[in-house]
Structures are given as C-alpha cells and as structure tokens.
Design an enzyme around this catalytic site. Structure first.
Site, PDB file in Angstrom:
ATOM      1  N   SER A 159       0.809  -1.197   0.000  1.00 27.99           N
ATOM      2  CA  SER A 159       0.000   0.000   0.000  1.00 27.99           C
ATOM      3  C   SER A 159       0.851   1.259   0.000  1.00 27.99           C
ATOM      4  CB  SER A 159      -0.900  -0.002   1.232  1.00 27.99           C
ATOM      5  OG  SER A 159      -0.106   0.039   2.392  1.00 27.99           O
ATOM      6  N   ASP A 197       3.428  -8.183   6.641  1.00 30.68           N
ATOM      7  CA  ASP A 197       4.511  -7.261   6.288  1.00 30.68           C
ATOM      8  C   ASP A 197       4.949  -6.458   7.506  1.00 30.68           C
ATOM      9  OD1 ASP A 197       6.342  -5.828   4.839  1.00 30.68           O
ATOM     10  OD2 ASP A 197       4.869  -4.561   3.822  1.00 30.68           O
TER      11      ASP A 197
END
Ligand SMILES: *[C@@H]1O[C@H](CO)[C@@H](O)[C@H](O)[C@H]1NC(C)=O
Ligand SMILES: *[C@@H]1O[C@H](CO)[C@@H](O)[C@H](O)[C@H]1NC(C)=O
Ligand SMILES: *[C@@H]1O[C@H](CO)[C@@H](O)[C@H](O)[C@H]1NC(C)=O
Ligand SMILES: *[C@@H]1O[C@H](CO)[C@@H](O)[C@H](O)[C@H]1NC(C)=O
Ligand SMILES: *[C@@H]1O[C@H](CO)[C@@H](O)[C@H](O)[C@H]1NC(C)=O
Ligand SMILES: *[C@@H]1O[C@H](CO)[C@@H](O)[C@H](O)[C@H]1NC(C)=O
Ligand SMILES: *[C@@H]1O[C@H](CO)[C@@H](O)[C@H](O)[C@H]1NC(C)=O
Ligand SMILES: *[C@@H]1O[C@H](CO)[C@@H](O)[C@H](O)[C@H]1NC(C)=O
Length: 899
Positions: free
Chosen positions: A628, A743
């Site tokens: 993102s 992540d």
C-alpha cells in the site's frame, strides 16, 4: 559471547531464589496433604525446572498447567512444550504412570536421561527442538507402548540404536535435524505400524533399506539432506500407501522405479539433487494425486513424458538440470493447476508450447539454458498470468512481439543469449510490475531503445548489452526509480549519458563498447577531463545491495499470487476487464462506489470526496510499502486522517466488495492499544482506500533512522524498550485472534503523541490472507531484511515468521541500523551481521547503539538481555523462536528488573 555470560549469572541468581521459595512451599504443602501419589516428585521437578505458574495458587499439581492426572491423582500427561525451560529433567522418569510427555521447544540440554526408559506406560514422547546432546538412549527400547517418538532438532550424535527395534507399536518416528550418523537400520522395516518416518538433515549414510516396502501403513518418508547412497528401493511403492516421498539432497543413484505408479495417494515426490539416471517412468501418469514432482539436478534423460498430463492436480514440475531432450509435450497444457514449470538446463528444443501458455494458473515458466528454437508466441500472455518468463540461453528466433505488453503481471523477464532480432517493442513499458530484471542482452536487437522503458519504475536490473541498439540512451529512463544495476555495453549507442544517479554510479564497463557515448561514468562529453577511473567507491557496494534485495525479491512473488488466491477462493473468475488508470482522473469528480466510517465520533468529520482527492496529490504521500501507499488527508472539518491506498487489489475489489467490506468492518471492531485498525474505508472505481487515525509521530522507521536533525527527540533506551514491548503486545494480540501479519517492518509501526507504538497494515493480512488459499503453493510477502529465511522455501506465512520479523525490529531498536545496510557486506543483513559478531571477534558494544549502551551500566545490561531475546526471535529454525507472548514476558522482566 559476553551476553551469554551475563544471562547465565542473572539466571542463576533467579533460579536460586526460586528454589528457596519452592523448598519452603514443598515443606508447607507436604504438611497439608501428603497422600497425593506424585506430590513429592512433582514439587521436586518444579524446584528443579522452575515452571512459571506452577504451584502458585494451588498445591494440587493436577491443576497445574500442562498436567493431567488419572482418577487416582497419578500424572498421566505432562506437557511442558514451548515454555522457555531449562534444567535437569531426569526426575520426570519417576512419574511412573506417565503416558504422554512433551518437552518440545525448550532449552533442555545435556544427554537425554536414560531413566526415561523406565516410563513403561509412555505412548507419546516429544523432546524435539531442545539442546539435548549425546546419543539416543538404548533404554528407549524398553518403551514398548510408545506410538510417537520425536527427537528432531537436537544435537544428537551417533547411530540409531538397535534396541529401538523393539518398539513394535511405533507409528511416528521423527529424528530429523540432528547429527546422527551410521545407516538406517534394516529393522525399521519391521516396525509394522509405522506411518511417518522422518530422519532428514542428519549425516545418515548407506542405503535406504529395501524392506521399508513391507511397511503397509507408511505414508510419509522424509530422508532429505543426508549422505544416503544406493537405489530408491522399488519395494517402497509396493503397498501403494505412500503420500509424501522426500529424498532430496542425497547421493542416490539408479532409476526412479516404475512401480511408483502403484501409489494412488502419492502427492509429493521430491528426489532432486541426487545422481539418479534413466528416464521418468510413464507410470507416473497413474499418480492422480500428484501435486509436486521435483527431480532437478540429477542425470535423468529421455523425454518429458506426456503421461504427466494425466496428473491433473500437478502444481509444480521441476526437472531442471538434467539431460532431458525432445520437446515439451503439448498435452501438458491440460494441467490446469500447474503453477510452475521449470525445465532449465536440459537439451529440450522446439517451440514454447502454446497450450501451456493458455493455462490461467501458470506463474513461472523457466525454459532457460536449453535449445528451444521457436519464436516467442504472439499470444504469450493472452490468458496466463505469468510472473516469471525465463527464456535465456536458447536459440529463440524472430522478434519480441508487441503483445509482450500483455504480460502485465511479469516480475522477471529473461530473454538473454538468444537470436532475437528486430527492435525493442515500446509495449515493454506496460509491464509495470516488472521488478527483478529485464534482460535482453546477447541478442540481435537493433534500433533505438523506446523511452517507454522509463515507465518501469519498480525495475531493479536492466541489461540490454551486446546487441546492435543505437541512438541516444533516452533521458526518459530516469523514470526507472528503482534501478540499481544497468548494462548498455557493446551496442551502438551515442550521445551523452543522461544524468541519473544509477547511471553515474555504475561501472564504466556498463557503458563501454559504444563508440558514441560520453559523460559520466565514461569520459566527459567535452573531452576536457577523462579522469574517471576508480572515482566511485560505491560501485561495489551497490552490487551488494542488489544481491540482498534480489534475494528478497525472489520471495516477492507474493502480491499477485495473494490476489490470485483471494479470487480463486471465491470461485468467481473475473472477466479480465481492463481497469482504467486512476491518476488521470484527478480533476474530475471520483465515482465513489462505497464508503463507511465505523467509528461514531469520526462520522461527521469525514468527507469521502476529500479523502479520494487527497490521494491524487503526491505531496500528501507519506510512505509506500509492499502492499500500500499511505497518504495524509486533511478533511474540510480539520480532522487529519491516514489514508492507505491498497495496491494490487484491483479487480478483487470490484468482484468481492461485500466480502472486503465485511472483513474491514470486523477489523474495525478489533480494539487494541497497539494495533491500528481501520476507522473506515472508501472504494472508488477500482481503488480501495482504508482510513486510519493520523499518528503525529510518524513511523518507527523515521524515529530510528531519519531523526538525526532532532537530537532532542532521539529516543532513549527506556523509550525504545517500551516501544518494543508495545509492538510485541500488538502482535501477540493479533496472533491470539488468528491473524498473521504479512509485512512487519519498522515502516509499518506508527507512533502516537506519547511514542506509543501501533502496528499498522493489519487489514492487509485479513483481506489477503494466504492461508485460506486453496493452492498448495501459498503466498509469501514482506519487506527486505524482515523476511524469515524459511519463507523462501516453505512459501507459507506463519506466526513464527512474524516473530522473526519482530526480532529484526528489535535489532533495529538496539543497534539503530537498517535491516539491510551496505556496511554489513555482501549478502549479509542485520540478522546475519549480529549473529556473526562473535566470529568477527566483536564485543556486544560494537553491535549495540553505543550512544545508549554507554550511558549507564543498567541500560547496557538491559540492552544485552534484549539482544538475547532478539537473537532467539531471529533463530533460523522457526520452531526455536519464542511465541510473541513469551517475548512480552521476557521484555517485561528486563524492564521490571531495572532497579
Ligand atoms: C492465581 O490466582 C490469581 C487470582 O485468583 C489469578 O489472577 C491468577 O491468574 C492465578 N494464577 C495462575 C497461574 O493460575
Ligand atoms: C492409578 O491408576 C492407574 C490406572 O489408572 C494404575 O495403573 C496405577 O497403578 C494407580 N496408581 C496408584 C498409586 O493407585
Ligand atoms: C540430574 O539429576 C539426577 C538426579 O535426579 C542426577 O543423577 C543427574 O546426575 C543429574 N544430571 C545432571 C546432568 O546434572
Ligand atoms: C513431534 O512428533 C509428534 C509425533 O509425530 C508430533 O505430534 C509433534 O507435533 C512433533 N513435534 C513437533 C514440535 O513438531
Ligand atoms: C524382521 O522381522 C522378521 C520376521 O519377524 C525377522 O525374521 C527379521 O530378523 C527381522 N529383521 C530384523 C533386522 O530385525
Ligand atoms: C498404471 O495404470 C495402468 C492403467 O491405466 C495399469 O495398467 C498399470 O498397471 C498401472 N501401473 C502401475 C505401476 O500401477
Ligand atoms: C486434487 O486436489 C483437490 C483439492 O486439493 C482434491 O480435492 C482432489 O481430491 C485431488 N484429486 C485427486 C485425484 O487426488
Ligand atoms: C529446432 O531444432 C530441431 C532439432 O535440432 C530441428 O529438428 C528443428 O527443425 C528446429 N526448428 C526450427 C524451426 O528451426
């Protein structure tokens, strides 16, 4: 290591205290009720090992954690797994009624007590993942009721004692990951109940006993990474029960037996890295359950048999580095589940089989280093979603088709050393995901380089050397923001080399052999000064970074695979409709499809249009991660939000909107001080934006690594320890609700006004949860330097994997180094650098951030203890890493012992 010494003395003191305490307890407890049969022994065990929580509220050991008693109060089950324990476990052998003993995943060391052989009722014995040394006690032969014996991951030496031949009831026998030698005894073939035998990662030699075939219940045989020689016994397949056969990395010779076709249930055959000869038996077509077939690095020959086409569940076929010849049978196109076809390093020829390219699930096609002599098909990516197209070192002819631009999922395109002619098609610029490499070197390409290549802003390595390319190097290539390695050598390029850091930092050999090129790193264009040689100290180190990043990238397959799995899960194939590009619509009013705010007091203050518009401005961009990009959005109401724009979720959102919204709303309800759940979301066109509270202190990454200008904000050790504990609490909570983070990195830890940390991007884990995928090759993700080593081969995101990534953050906090630094040297990341410090003769002071560790003796001591925790978290064996909850306990203890 100094740290160990320190730890030992601290531990010794605490153990003495504990013992004194318990001795008191034992005597008083014995006065109360002395008739419980195992009482004395249980208290003595507790006094020796010091199990946290035992005896605290209750002197009746049957209520202690991990204990189960029979009706007459004798201990039957003792489960001490994963409790961070050490000490002498010999006394356990006095629990005569014990049926189940699990000491796995602790720090027990020394020889395995031979007295365990007295536990005649024992059915289950698990001592795996400890530090037991010495040999396997021959007394275990007396455990006649034993059904499962697990001694894996210790430091056991010597042979497998013949006395174990008496364990007639044994079903599970696991001794992997030790240093056992000798051979696999023939009597193993007499253990008729055996279902699982794994002895991988030892030094076992000799032959695989040919009577294992008489084990009519054997389902799993895993003997990889030993020194086994001789043949794969044909009899292994006689019974047809076998499901997993792993013999990789031995010295096996002979053929793959034809009888293999007898095993209807065989789903995994891994025999790579041996010396096998002969051809693949056609009976392989009988293996309808086959999922993995891995036989790379042998001396196999003959053709790739078309019978593979009947193994409809085949997901991975790896025949690399053998002597196969002929063509790839077009029938393999029927393998709808095939994700990876790897046949590099053989003598195959012919065309790339188009039937295989029609397979929607094909992800990796590696035909490199063969004699393929066709052309690259025009419909190369009409249906497939290839991420790896590796065709180098063949005899491919013809032009690179313009349709290559359809391969939008490609991460790696290797076409080097072929006979490709024509020009470089500008459509390559459409391969926006290309990141590992674009290699067109050693072909016959001519004409100019298309400026469109400049759109490849994720690409790390570009090699167009040794062609006949001409014209200038387009200055549009400056758009390749991720570029690290370039090679334009031996072409007909001319004109000035564009001013672009990756170019100027390259070796001049990357530009040599082009008569017309000038400017740095070659001689300058006005010929005034040619003194260039040896002026670039960064040259070599750049390659190092590449090596490190490259290894991370291999694991990076992730994003699109995850999306793929998400889509498969819904069994709702999208119509592959092309999606428009967002950026162009900056001025028009975005078409908002859906949006919601979960948090009541934000509802009035959030304006969806303003949220979307904020993401159009680059000046609002705060950071960009694997999944993102994060923007800051100021609402008309004055409220500031963090807006997370999800990458690569494109079509998923359109088709699975309601599912995604449900997940987000569920996560919106997760409430934890150290997690950053979404407060809302907006979906417009094909873009998903997740809304969060704004954190005024940025990320932990910024705090640690970009804070040089503001020394007054330099976080001191207590502040850092609190941050470390906070992150651990957030992750432990996440694990407790069965969410694995995809992540974890310091860039994903946000800090509020009080420097209290919040773990962000938790929604990604849920939206793209790979464990729910149906394919056997699961997806893996993460940021460079934080990815646990096992992800590369397990392809599975796990809680221990999260612990590893957390350990890297803890090391960052302790050292103030980045997870990947040039200074560490080639192929070395922060973890390896810290682990190898003793070998380099460095003291802990040279690892820890000296600005903190030299402030006081107390800080230094705490930092050393935290270093021990970080090393445990980053242990290369996942099973040896502590659970997140344990990490909290250990760090809290460091914090509280400060006085
Ligand atoms: C002991 O009792 C206290 C108070 O009842 C409780 O909070 C704690 O969890 C108990 N500890 C154990 C190890 O059972
Ligand atoms: C307790 O019961 C078990 C069977 O449940 C039996 O084997 C054992 O002998 C008994 N022990 C005592 C001390 O009564
Ligand atoms: C462990 O304790 C037993 C007695 O319970 C003793 O005989 C043995 O020597 C001890 N082992 C070690 C390694 O200290
Ligand atoms: C050890 O083996 C047993 C029996 O096969 C199994 O149940 C257990 O999970 C294994 N232990 C570990 C830590 O993998
Ligand atoms: C295995 O069992 C058979 C039959 O009971 C016996 O003859 C043979 O000696 C045993 N083999 C070994 C190696 O113990
Ligand atoms: C494989 O299947 C064929 C029929 O499809 C059968 O005739 C043959 O015996 C099988 N081979 C083995 C080794 O089981
Ligand atoms: C193929 O895989 C699917 C899903 O794992 C499974 O349900 C099916 O039984 C497998 N087919 C065969 C023939 O084993
Ligand atoms: C490719 O190579 C094979 C084997 O050398 C040869 O038979 C065939 O004609 C070649 N095909 C083309 C198109 O050159």
């Amino acid at each position: 290591m100094c740290s160990t010494q320190k730890e030992n003395s601290v531990e010794k003191i605490s153990r003495i205290c504990l013992c004194l305490l318990l001795v008191g307890f034992v005597t008083s407890a014995q006065l109360v009720s002395s008739e419980l049969p195992d009482q004395t022994i249980m208290f003595a065990i507790n006094a020796e090992i010091g199990v946290p929580g035992w005896g605290v509220n209750n002197s009746d050991y049957c209520y202690w954690r991990g204990i189960q008693c029979s009706s007459n109060q004798t201990v039957e089950i003792l489960d001490l797994s994963s409790r961070w324990l050490r000490g002498n476990v010999t006394l356990i052998s006095e629990l005569k009624a014990l049926k189940w003993l699990d000491l796995s995943n602790n720090y027990f060391s020394g020889p395995i007590p031979t007295d365990f052989g007295k536990l005649s009722e024992l059915q289950f014995l698990d001592l795996s993942a400890n530090k037991f040394g010495g040999s396997i006690p021959e007394e275990f032969g007396k455990l006649r009721n034993l059904r499962a014996l697990n001694l894996s991951y210790n430091f056991l030496v010597g042979g497998i004692p013949d006395e174990l031949a008496e364990l007639a009831k044994l079903q599970d026998f696991q001794i992997s990951g030790n240093k056992l030698n000798g051979s696999i005894p023939k009597w193993v073939g007499n253990l008729t109940s055996l279902r699982v035998f794994s002895a991988y990662e030892n030094n076992l030699g000799g032959e695989i006993p040919d009577n294992l075939g008489s084990l009519s219940k054997l389902e799993l045989l895993n003997l990889h990474s030993n020194l086994l020689d001789g043949f794969i016994p044909e009899s292994l397949f006689a019974n047809g029960k076998l499901e997993f056969l792993v013999l990789t990395q031995n010295r096996l010779t002979g053929i793959i037996p034809e009888l293999i076709g007898n095993c209807d249930n065989l789903s995994s055959i891994r025999v790579g890295n041996n010396n096998l000869i002969g051809s693949i038996p056609r009976t392989v077509g009988n293996l309808t359950s086959l999922t993995y077939f891995e036989a790379n690095n042998n001396n196999l020959s003959g053709e790739i048999v078309m019978e593979f086409a009947r193994c409809s569940n085949l997901t991975l076929l790896n025949l690399a580095s053998n002597g196969f010849s002929g063509i790839i049978p077009p029938e393999l196109g029927q393998l709808n589940n095939l994700q990876e076809l790897i046949v590099s390093g053989n003598s195959l020829f012919g065309d790339i089989p188009e039937s295989i390219l029609r397979n929607r699930n094909l992800n990796k096609l590696d035909l490199s280093n063969n004699r393929f002599n066709g052309t690259i098909p025009i419909d190369v990516c009409n249906t497939s979603r290839l991420q790896f197209l590796l065709l180098s070192q063949n005899s491919m002819r013809g032009e690179i088709p313009h349709e290559i631009g359809n391969c939008v999922k490609l991460l790696d395109l290797q076409l080097a050393s072929n006979y490709l002619s024509g020009t470089v098609p500008p459509e390559i610029g459409r391969l926006k995901n290309l990141q590992i490499a674009l290699n067109l070197s050693f072909n016959h390409l001519h004409g100019p380089l298309p400026p469109d290549l400049g759109k490849l802003d994720k690409l790390v390595s570009l090699d167009v050397s040794n062609n006949r390319l001409s014209g200038p190097i387009p200055s549009a290539l400056k758009g390749m923001l991720s570029l690290i390695e370039v090679n334009f050598a031996n072409n007909l390029f001319s004109g000035p080399i564009p001013a672009f850091v990756p170019f100027q930092k390259s070796l001049n050999s990357s530009f040599s052999g082009n008569k017309g090129l000038c400017g740095q790193p070659l001689s300058s264009c006005d010929n005034s000064n040619g003194d260039d040689q040896g002026n670039y100290p960064h040259k070599v180190s750049y390659r190092i970074v590449l090596a490190v990043i490259g290894s991370g990238l291999a694991v990076f397959i992730s994003v699109s695979v995850v999306v793929l799995l998400f889509m498969m899960r819904e069994k709702q194939e999208s119509s592959a409709k092309d999606v428009g590009i967002v950026d162009d619509s900056a001025n028009s009013k975005p078409l908002i499809i859906a949006g919601n705010v979960f948090v009541e007091n934000f509802r009035q203050a959030i304006d969806f249009d303003a949220v979307v518009k904020a993401t159009f401005k680059d000046s609002n961009k705060l950071s960009s991660g694997t999944f993102s990009t994060v923007y800051k959005a100021t609402m008309p109401s004055g409220l500031i939000l963090l807006v997370r724009c999800l990458k690569s979720v494109d079509k998923t959102i359109i088709h699975h909107q309601t599912k995604m919204i449900r997940e987000l709303e569920r996560l919106g309800r997760i409430c934890h001080d150290h997690l950053m759940g979404p407060v809302g979301f907006v979906i417009y066109e094909d873009v998903a934006l997740v809304l969060h509270e704004y954190m005024c202190n940025g990320t932990l990454f910024q705090l640690l690594h970009e804070n040089t200008k503001k020394p007054e904000y330099e976080p001191d050790w207590p502040a850092r320890l609190s941050i470390a504990i906070g992150i651990a609490e957030g992750l432990a909570f996440l694990h407790s609700v069965a969410v694995i983070h995809l992540d974890i990195s310091s860039g994903n830890i946000l800090l509020d006004a009080n420097l209290s940390p919040r773990v962000a991007e938790i929604e990604i884990s849920k939206l793209l949860d790979p464990s729910r995928g149906t394919a056997s090759i699961s997806a893996v993700a993460g940021s460079f330097g934080y990815i646990p080593p096992e992800y590369a081969y397990t392809m599975q995101v796990t809680a221990p994997g999260n612990v590893y990534s957390y350990g890297v953050i803890l090391l960052e906090i302790l050292t103030t180094y980045l997870p990947v630094e040039e200074a560490f040297g080639e192929g070395t990341d922060l973890v390896k650098w810290v682990q190898s410090a003793p070998m380099r003769g460095e003291t802990p002071e040279q690892i820890l951030d000296a600005r903190l560790s030299t402030v006081s003796f107390a800080w230094r001591k705490e930092m050393l203890s935290a270093l021990v925790v970080a090393l445990q978290c980053t242990d290369s064996t996942p099973a040896k890493r502590p659970k997140m909850k344990k990490v909290i306990e250990m760090l809290q203890e460091i914090k509280e012992n400060k006085k």
